[in-house]
Design an enzyme around this catalytic site. Structure first.
Site, mmCIF file in Angstrom:
data_model
loop_
_atom_site.group_PDB
_atom_site.id
_atom_site.type_symbol
_atom_site.label_atom_id
_atom_site.label_comp_id
_atom_site.label_asym_id
_atom_site.label_seq_id
_atom_site.Cartn_x
_atom_site.Cartn_y
_atom_site.Cartn_z
ATOM 1 N N CYS A 1 10.060 0.340 14.135
ATOM 2 C CA CYS A 1 9.290 0.830 12.736
ATOM 3 C C CYS A 1 9.679 -0.422 11.762
ATOM 4 O O CYS A 1 9.094 -0.129 10.404
ATOM 5 C CB CYS A 1 9.789 1.869 12.325
ATOM 6 S SG CYS A 1 9.671 3.302 13.787
ATOM 7 N N HIS B 1 11.375 3.669 3.028
ATOM 8 C CA HIS B 1 11.077 3.859 4.195
ATOM 9 C C HIS B 1 10.984 5.424 4.688
ATOM 10 O O HIS B 1 10.225 5.744 5.842
ATOM 11 C CB HIS B 1 12.201 3.150 5.160
ATOM 12 C CG HIS B 1 12.045 3.269 6.803
ATOM 13 N ND1 HIS B 1 11.016 2.656 7.435
ATOM 14 C CD2 HIS B 1 12.639 4.332 7.794
ATOM 15 C CE1 HIS B 1 10.953 3.056 8.662
ATOM 16 N NE2 HIS B 1 11.837 3.895 8.854
ATOM 17 N N HIS C 1 4.100 8.601 9.551
ATOM 18 C CA HIS C 1 4.831 7.543 10.110
ATOM 19 C C HIS C 1 4.070 6.606 10.902
ATOM 20 O O HIS C 1 4.015 7.046 11.940
ATOM 21 C CB HIS C 1 6.237 7.903 10.554
ATOM 22 C CG HIS C 1 7.233 6.688 10.800
ATOM 23 N ND1 HIS C 1 6.821 5.338 10.273
ATOM 24 C CD2 HIS C 1 8.365 6.697 11.619
ATOM 25 C CE1 HIS C 1 7.835 4.656 10.910
ATOM 26 N NE2 HIS C 1 8.771 5.414 11.258
#
Lengths: 322, 419
Positions: free
Chosen positions: B173, B311, B348
């Site tokens: 990620c 994040h 996400h």
């Protein structure tokens, strides 16, 4: 797949020997495989699968090729001759070629090797290739590349009058390239302050390619070869020049045998520059003669089986004699 | 060192397929979630995804896909793509138009491309299954290049005739944040004049569902509640796919071409947790070091930072880790940057996240707003004292910080400045 590798029926035998049971499930799978092809392609494939008759194969092959060609280029396939080139004219790269082959394999239930693919350059090559596979005939010999060293070694014609930089020959014809450098002696006078490759020299280049074909590609009687000293120009017909060629242009030359019977060999020839047609010759005829292999000096004995470049390139031979 | 600017953006995301729509949805806090049909089975615990609209990529055969008619894509370009390759191709075309770039500048030895995606689990499975079933010789010759990690850069570099640096980044990620960071370095070091940074993911069943095995996905059935970073009741992240393309250019190129940049990239920092393969450090140790380094490299004091795009993915552990490091780097007594997680709206995007959210930061800087952190009804206690903005602020930030963290404890912090 085991069935596909069996030889086809001999001459005069019915094709039914090839035909396997063609179930409704097979037909459904075939329809799915060919869903982006024309209905006539599907129909031809069904007929082939039912009867095993190779006459249906060209329609299947052309239909599969068409499906992988960009729509704006498909029109070229409509009235394509066998010379339509896969890469240059249809924009087919080697990956697309593989896609075509995989679909053809699937539809015609046959197996094609990687090596066999490399020699398929034009639509006609593909048709001939598939046809030979299905009929169980030997495949046509692939083009043999002749590097400049070998050209120099085998040709009776030498610089500054040799107009071939590279060539490939098969058992039916030859292709070659020549780049007009501007240093050719005759360009000083043809024309004054305006160098243009004379049409007569372009014909000469085609003739030289035909000579190379006779020496490197043409089938000969066992124990004999065509002697370079027996080849001469006899005539040409139907010559048209379409494009002025100047220094910097690369001529793409092609000749194909039309007739070959001792002592005459007749070819059709064409020259392109890129995609543009430059010269067409409907007929170029040369005379030739056979000699025994034993009487030919080693350096010029052009054994068709020899893959390596000639033993010694021409300029070196001269040097060694002195 | 030449300064580096963002001059173009392209988006195919759950909250919009162009910069204008994305900007509006960020401002108005409209999410891109739906009950995703392939999830609506008893054996699939997650139900919601950030879906890509206007595209249909359900088939394993690219010739069956549909996409907005404004993008012309030929079969021989399409055939080697994964679904996220199509998204990225379209986002790329947008970015070219946004940056007003012509072919000569795109296909040039001074122009490179860095990309990040997790590959295509969907097509990997499809082609592998076919190989087992019918044998490898009956398989697509492009089965590999359309599915393995790297498919994104292979396809884009070929399709757009990229001649400069190119490669893919793989830090889960944090991948596309790494891609942007190293693209910045290449321009700052004078190796390239222009870089395309691409993040993309399929975001389909096969890409998202494996995370259910880690128990990291939200099991919410209400699309309005599924993704709520920093909320006390958050229960995991919502998966999404799509693509974002960010164009970086040197100051000389910006001047030569006479384009108005969207923002400046000041610099970046990275550090690793050295802690766990999949769990973030409880105090956000690596991210704390990464952000500290980034600010120092850029000569920016914590109190100068106006906005932090976190994040925070809406997972139980991750959000708290980040809240703790935010407390440490931006002590509430001296520095109070506005903080939000736009994953509350998009979901996400995994390898896509860093590039997509950097694109959002560029929009915030160029359009003059700070997007709110949506869907918070009760703030997690760990966030007490942080300035987590729950509504969009119509205030132009001057300095923006972007956090990205990935598996293995990789952390990247990027710093952007108003142009």
């Amino acid at each position: 797949m085991p069935e596909a590798s069996q030889p086809g029926p001999g001459i005069g035998q019915p094709y039914v020997a090839l035909a396997r049971s063609f179930t409704p499930e097979d037909e459904a799978a075939l329809r799915e495989s060919l869903k982006r092809c024309s209905p006539s392609t599907f129909e031809a494939a069904v007929q082939y699968r039912k009867t095993g008759n190779p006459e249906h194969v060209p329609a299947v092959v052309i239909g599969v090729i068409e499906r992988f060609v960009e729509p704006d280029l498909r029109v070229k396939l409509k009235d394509a001759d066998d010379d339509l080139r896969l890469i240059e004219d249809l924009g087919i790269d080697s990956l697309t070629m593989m896609e075509i082959v995989i679909l053809v394999e699937d539809v015609l239930q046959m197996t094609i090797n990687n090596e066999e693919l490399r020699n398929l350059r034009a639509v006609g090559d593909v048709k001939t290739f598939i046809d030979c596979k299905i009929r169980g005939l030997p495949l046509p010999k692939p083009m043999k590349f002749i590097p400049i060293e070998r050209i120099g070694a085998v040709m009776p014609i030498q610089p500054p009058f040799l107009f071939l930089n590279e060539a490939s020959v098969s058992s039916t014809g030859a292709n070659g390239k020549y780049r007009i450098t501007g240093q050719e002696f005759f360009l000083q006078g043809h024309f004054k302050d305006n160098p243009i490759m004379p049409a007569s020299m372009m014909l000469e280049a085609l003739g030289q390619l035909a000579v190379l074909f006779l020496l490197e590609g043409a089938p000969a009687e066992p124990g004999t070869v065509i002697s370079p000293n027996t080849i001469f120009f006899t005539g040409c017909e139907g010559v048209r020049a379409h494009r002025v060629c100047r220094p910097g242009d690369t001529l793409t030359l092609a000749i194909k045998t039309k007739r070959m019977k001792m002592p005459l060999a007749t070819f059709e020839g064409s020259i392109r520059v890129g995609q543009e047609k430059a010269v067409i010759a409907e007929e170029i005829t040369l005379t030739f003669g056979y000699v025994d292999v034993a009487t030919v000096p080693a350096a010029t004995a052009a054994s068709p089986a020899a893959d390596s470049p000639g033993p010694v390139p021409a300029p070196l031979r001269v040097a060694m004699k002195t | 060192m030449p300064r580096v600017f963002i001059t173009g953006l392209g988006f195919v995301t759950s909250i919009g397929n162009d910069a204008a729509t994305v900007t509006r949805n960020l401002r108005e806090l409209r999410h891109g979630f739906e009950l995703y049909p392939p999830f609506q089975r008893p054996d699939i615990p997650c139900k919601v995804a950030g879906t890509i609209k206007e595209f249909a990529t359900d088939s394993a055969d690219p010739e069956e896909w549909t996409w907005p008619a404004r993008y012309a894509i030929k079969r021989d370009v399409l055939r080697s793509m994964a679904p996220h390759g199509l998204y990225a191709h379209c986002a790329f075309l947008q970015a070219l138009a946004d940056a007003r770039l012509g072919e000569g500048d795109v296909s040039h030895p001074d122009t490179g491309l860095y990309a990040a995606s997790g590959g295509s689990p969907y097509l990997t499975h499809h082609h592998h299954e076919r190989q087992l079933k019918v044998g490898v010789t009956r398989c697509s010759p492009l089965g590999i290049v359309c599915s393995i990690v790297g498919t994104l850069n292979f396809n884009l570099v070929a399709a757009f005739r990229i001649q400069g640096a190119s490669c893919g980044f793989s830090s889960a990620c944090a991948s596309s944040a790494h891609a942007l960071a190293y693209a910045f370095d290449d321009i700052a070091l004078g190796r390239q004049k222009r870089m395309f940074v691409v993040g993309a993911e399929d975001g389909n069943f096969d890409a998202i569902v494996p995370f259910a095995a880690m128990r990291t996905l939200s099991l919410q059935t209400d699309p309005d509640l599924a993704s709520r970073p920093f909320d006390a009741a958050r229960d995991g992240f919502v998966g999404t796919g799509g693509a974002t393309v960010v164009v970086l250019e040197s100051e000389d190129e910006v001047a030569r071409r006479g384009v108005a940049p969207r923002c400046e990239v000041l610099g970046w920092g990275q550090a690793s947790d050295g802690y766990n393969v999949a769990i973030s450090h409880p105090d956000g140790a690596g991210l704390r070091v990464a952000t500290g380094r980034a600010l120092r490299q850029c000569g920016v004091a914590p109190e100068q930072v106006d906005y932090v795009n976190a994040h925070a993915t809406s997972t139980l552990i991750g959000d708290v880790s980040e809240a703790r490091m935010l407390h440490a780097v931006f002590p509430p007594a001296t520095a109070r940057p506005a903080i939000s997680s736009t994953k509350a709206l998009t979901g996400h995007g995994l390898s896509l996240a860093g590039a997509m959210e950097s694109g959002f930061c560029a929009l915030a800087l160029s359009e003059g707003f700070m997007p709110g952190s949506a869907h918070i009804s009760r703030l997690d206690p760990s966030c007490e004292g942080l300035n987590i903005i729950r509504t969009t602020q119509p205030v132009a930030p001057r300095i923006v910080v972007k956090h990205s963290s990935g598996f293995g404890g990789a952390n990247v912090t990027l710093v952007f400045k108003k142009a």
